[in-house]
Motif scaffolding. Structure first.
Motif, PDB file in Angstrom:
ATOM      1  N   ASP A 232       0.843  -1.261  -0.080  1.00 17.21           N
ATOM      2  CA  ASP A 232      -0.092   0.104  -0.046  1.00 17.21           C
ATOM      3  C   ASP A 232       0.897   1.211  -0.034  1.00 17.21           C
ATOM      4  O   ASP A 232       0.610   2.105  -0.982  1.00 17.21           O
ATOM      5  CB  ASP A 232      -1.037   0.081   1.282  1.00 17.21           C
ATOM      6  CG  ASP A 232      -1.990  -0.847   1.080  1.00 17.21           C
ATOM      7  OD1 ASP A 232      -2.168  -1.466  -0.131  1.00 17.21           O
ATOM      8  OD2 ASP A 232      -2.835  -1.425   2.119  1.00 17.21           O
ATOM      9  N   GLU A 233       1.767   1.254   0.735  1.00 19.04           N
ATOM     10  CA  GLU A 233       2.707   2.473   1.109  1.00 19.04           C
ATOM     11  C   GLU A 233       3.464   2.430  -0.169  1.00 19.04           C
ATOM     12  O   GLU A 233       3.619   3.880  -0.922  1.00 19.04           O
ATOM     13  CB  GLU A 233       3.843   2.227   2.117  1.00 19.04           C
ATOM     14  CG  GLU A 233       3.242   2.480   3.523  1.00 19.04           C
ATOM     15  CD  GLU A 233       2.378   0.993   3.762  1.00 19.04           C
ATOM     16  OE1 GLU A 233       2.157   0.135   3.389  1.00 19.04           O
ATOM     17  OE2 GLU A 233       2.162   0.888   5.129  1.00 19.04           O
ATOM     18  N   GLN A 236       1.255   4.181  -3.072  1.00 15.39           N
ATOM     19  CA  GLN A 236       1.084   5.412  -2.696  1.00 15.39           C
ATOM     20  C   GLN A 236       2.210   6.156  -3.281  1.00 15.39           C
ATOM     21  O   GLN A 236       2.004   7.438  -3.925  1.00 15.39           O
ATOM     22  CB  GLN A 236       0.794   5.684  -1.061  1.00 15.39           C
ATOM     23  CG  GLN A 236       0.249   6.948  -0.837  1.00 15.39           C
ATOM     24  CD  GLN A 236      -0.713   6.911   0.419  1.00 15.39           C
ATOM     25  OE1 GLN A 236      -0.961   5.922   0.978  1.00 15.39           O
ATOM     26  NE2 GLN A 236      -1.844   7.767   0.276  1.00 15.39           N
ATOM     27  N   ILE A 240       1.849   9.320  -6.429  1.00 15.70           N
ATOM     28  CA  ILE A 240       1.841  10.618  -6.126  1.00 15.70           C
ATOM     29  C   ILE A 240       2.477  11.644  -6.796  1.00 15.70           C
ATOM     30  O   ILE A 240       1.725  12.552  -6.965  1.00 15.70           O
ATOM     31  CB  ILE A 240       2.045  10.709  -4.440  1.00 15.70           C
ATOM     32  CG1 ILE A 240       1.168  11.938  -3.826  1.00 15.70           C
ATOM     33  CG2 ILE A 240       3.630  10.928  -4.121  1.00 15.70           C
ATOM     34  CD1 ILE A 240       1.146  11.942  -2.360  1.00 15.70           C
ATOM     35  N   SER A 257      -5.576  -0.623  -4.171  1.00 16.19           N
ATOM     36  CA  SER A 257      -4.734  -0.008  -3.526  1.00 16.19           C
ATOM     37  C   SER A 257      -4.428   1.324  -4.447  1.00 16.19           C
ATOM     38  O   SER A 257      -4.269   2.411  -3.964  1.00 16.19           O
ATOM     39  CB  SER A 257      -3.355  -0.537  -3.319  1.00 16.19           C
ATOM     40  OG  SER A 257      -2.699  -0.093  -2.397  1.00 16.19           O
ATOM     41  N   ALA A 261      -5.041   5.237  -3.752  1.00 18.85           N
ATOM     42  CA  ALA A 261      -3.874   6.292  -3.867  1.00 18.85           C
ATOM     43  C   ALA A 261      -4.121   7.464  -4.906  1.00 18.85           C
ATOM     44  O   ALA A 261      -3.903   8.546  -4.532  1.00 18.85           O
ATOM     45  CB  ALA A 261      -2.718   5.534  -4.297  1.00 18.85           C
ATOM     46  N   SER A 265      -4.895  11.355  -3.815  1.00 18.56           N
ATOM     47  CA  SER A 265      -4.033  12.372  -4.134  1.00 18.56           C
ATOM     48  C   SER A 265      -4.822  13.449  -4.867  1.00 18.56           C
ATOM     49  O   SER A 265      -4.520  14.427  -5.176  1.00 18.56           O
ATOM     50  CB  SER A 265      -2.927  11.867  -5.350  1.00 18.56           C
ATOM     51  OG  SER A 265      -3.809  11.737  -6.431  1.00 18.56           O
TER      52      SER A 265
END
Lengths: 339, 339
Positions: A232-233, A236, A240, A257, A261, A265
């Protein structure tokens, strides 16, 4: 009441890996003579029977199929199991399921356990670690001894056996082409690391389709994820600072996911960014926006795998070297995550 | 190479049910003498060994645990399997998984297969049909012969053995109380038919909590669903003409389905209607709005089940009649589907 000695215990006692014990007992040239002697002597002393596949052949017809899958908390694999169950039950076979947890050692141990008189044959999707190591001796051994094997989804060229796969390259191509057709100019890919066969093939489909359409390839638009833990991170961070207007993700979790994200954003799906996943999971149908996907047909893959295996079991000809690869065709299911 | 005669084949040959054969071979008083004689004679003629549990006891210590679950395409059960795997592997045990597909016959056949020397003990969640019939002879038989058994989630009072359950009544009470606390006046329940133990208990928790708060009970606000096949349509019909401002659903799928039905009717979640589910599935976390849930802790249930079973196996005292019931506490996880 004394417990049977297992591969694992021998490995532990002698402080070597399970793979080393397994190979030594099969006289593999990969293992040094000293080690082999030591392991064989130990196994003999404790009366260990190296993987009783030969034994089970004599008692063939347990009417049971063993499935070994890498993960259970994963919709795709559960649909494959359903498919296998369906055909197996129809033909009077039982099904046993084991998990490898993507571990090579667990895959070897599972095969040892199931071959030990419990099953007539295997349906397997390989552990990530097995593909990373490229060590398939346990599969080759089963085949050599006449235990039929079907590989599905995560199959490898090194092993010659029946296989059920999907047209990963073509499927990924369909997704990428659809994004191009609806006007996307800057298309990102969220894939797995290359040693996972399906991740590699889907990446290939994405690249080929971009090239065919004279799009330039931008390596920065490709994210390759190793494990699920921080995906997930990673996704993201990947999304972004890029100006993507289309995203193709190689599984359901990555696609959802990615949508989250994009929304986080401040952009909209599908107005600003179109997203396509690769799955036929429940989540894709139920999510809002519902997900456009390349459909994997897990149930059909399971059914085809069971049919291939049972056919081989019932032909009962151990010399039969006529192997099939069934390619289950993917389809593009258009829903609300693409324009 | 002659196939072994199975319960299923005997049943087919004699045109009786699998349950009848199984009971006749165990001399159950439920089966008429004539039928018993016929079945026993047939079994003897073909040298059928009635469920080799006794046999496997002698060879105890396969170091393998058998799990039998009703459904595989269901996040809760896959998390339980993960939990069992985790503890079992730590303690050097293998795990085999079988599906009953909610069928009584398949549950009996699975037990026969696994007891046949493949496993030391069972972890089981009962098939819907088994609970509907109230026929537990196969479980009692295993226990009588010293094969340890842990029932989880769908457990029944009729069988005395180790159990791992959640506080379904309390959990459902927490959900209902939370809906009342945030101001809901007209709270609906989406549950399963009563013969599924957890559905019944969760319904009880809902009813008790309404009464405790001096809410009147409106039977029209309760929907009991039999199968998953038409559940979406049933839920849509249930919600459309009611003025509910709170909904408690006993699983993830029903909760998501309820949210979609509310949205389709032109209302908002949680502004007009608050929804709570009962699950700790992925979908609840990822869905938009994310779902407020009573958390089931499937992984912990699996871990506790494995611990109970292995404890019993390693104590190795067949006379031990000290059974435990572990109640895993539920928790309320507040997210965006409630005000």
């Amino acid at each position: 009441m004394k417990p049977k000695l297992t591969l694992k215990q021998i490995a532990k006692e002698l402080e070597v890996s399970i793979s080393t014990v397994s190979k030594a007992l099969r006289d593999s040239p990969e293992i040094g003579e000293d080690t082999k002697l030591k392991i064989k002597a130990f196994a003999k002393l404790y009366n260990y029977k190296p993987n009783n596949i030969a034994l089970s052949l004599k008692n063939r017809k347990t009417k049971t199929i063993g499935i070994i899958i890498p993960e259970i908390v994963h919709h795709f694999f559960t649909t494959v199991i359903s498919g296998v169950e369906h055909v197996a039950n129809e033909k009077g076979y039982n099904v046993l399921v084991c998990l490898s947890d993507n571990s090579f050692d667990k895959e070897v141990l599972n095969m040892e356990m199931l071959a030990n008189g419990s099953t007539d044959g295997f349906i397997i999707s390989l552990a990530k670690e097995t593909m990373q190591k490229g060590d398939y001796h346990h599969l080759q051994e089963a085949i050599n001894q006449g235990m039929p094997l079907v590989l599905f989804d995560r199959a490898v060229d090194e092993i010659i056996c029946d296989k059920v796969i999907i047209d990963d390259i073509i499927g990924a191509g369909k997704a990428t082409q659809h994004l191009i057709d609806i006007g996307c100019k800057n298309i990102g890919l969220i894939s797995t690391v290359d040693y996972v066969s399906v991740g590699k093939l889907r990446t290939e489909g994405y690249l080929k389709t971009l090239q065919k359409n004279n799009f330039s390839i931008n390596e920065a638009n490709i994210l390759k994820i190793e494990g699920m833990e921080y995906s997930d991170e990673e996704i993201q961070k990947f999304i972004i600072d890029k100006d993507l207007d289309g995203i193709f993700a190689v599984n359901e979790h990555f696609a959802i996911s990615a949508i989250k994200a994009v929304l986080a954003s401040g952009k909209k799906v599908p107005d600003d960014v179109s997203v396509i996943g690769f799955t036929d999971g429940e989540l894709s149908k139920l999510f809002i926006p519902s997900l456009t996907v390349v459909s994997q047909h897990g149930t059909r893959m399971g059914e085809e795998s069971a049919r291939l295996l049972i056919e081989k079991l019932e032909r009962n000809d151990l010399e039969d070297e006529n192997y099939k690869t069934i390619i289950v065709e993917t389809g593009l299911v258009k829903r609300d995550s693409t324009k």
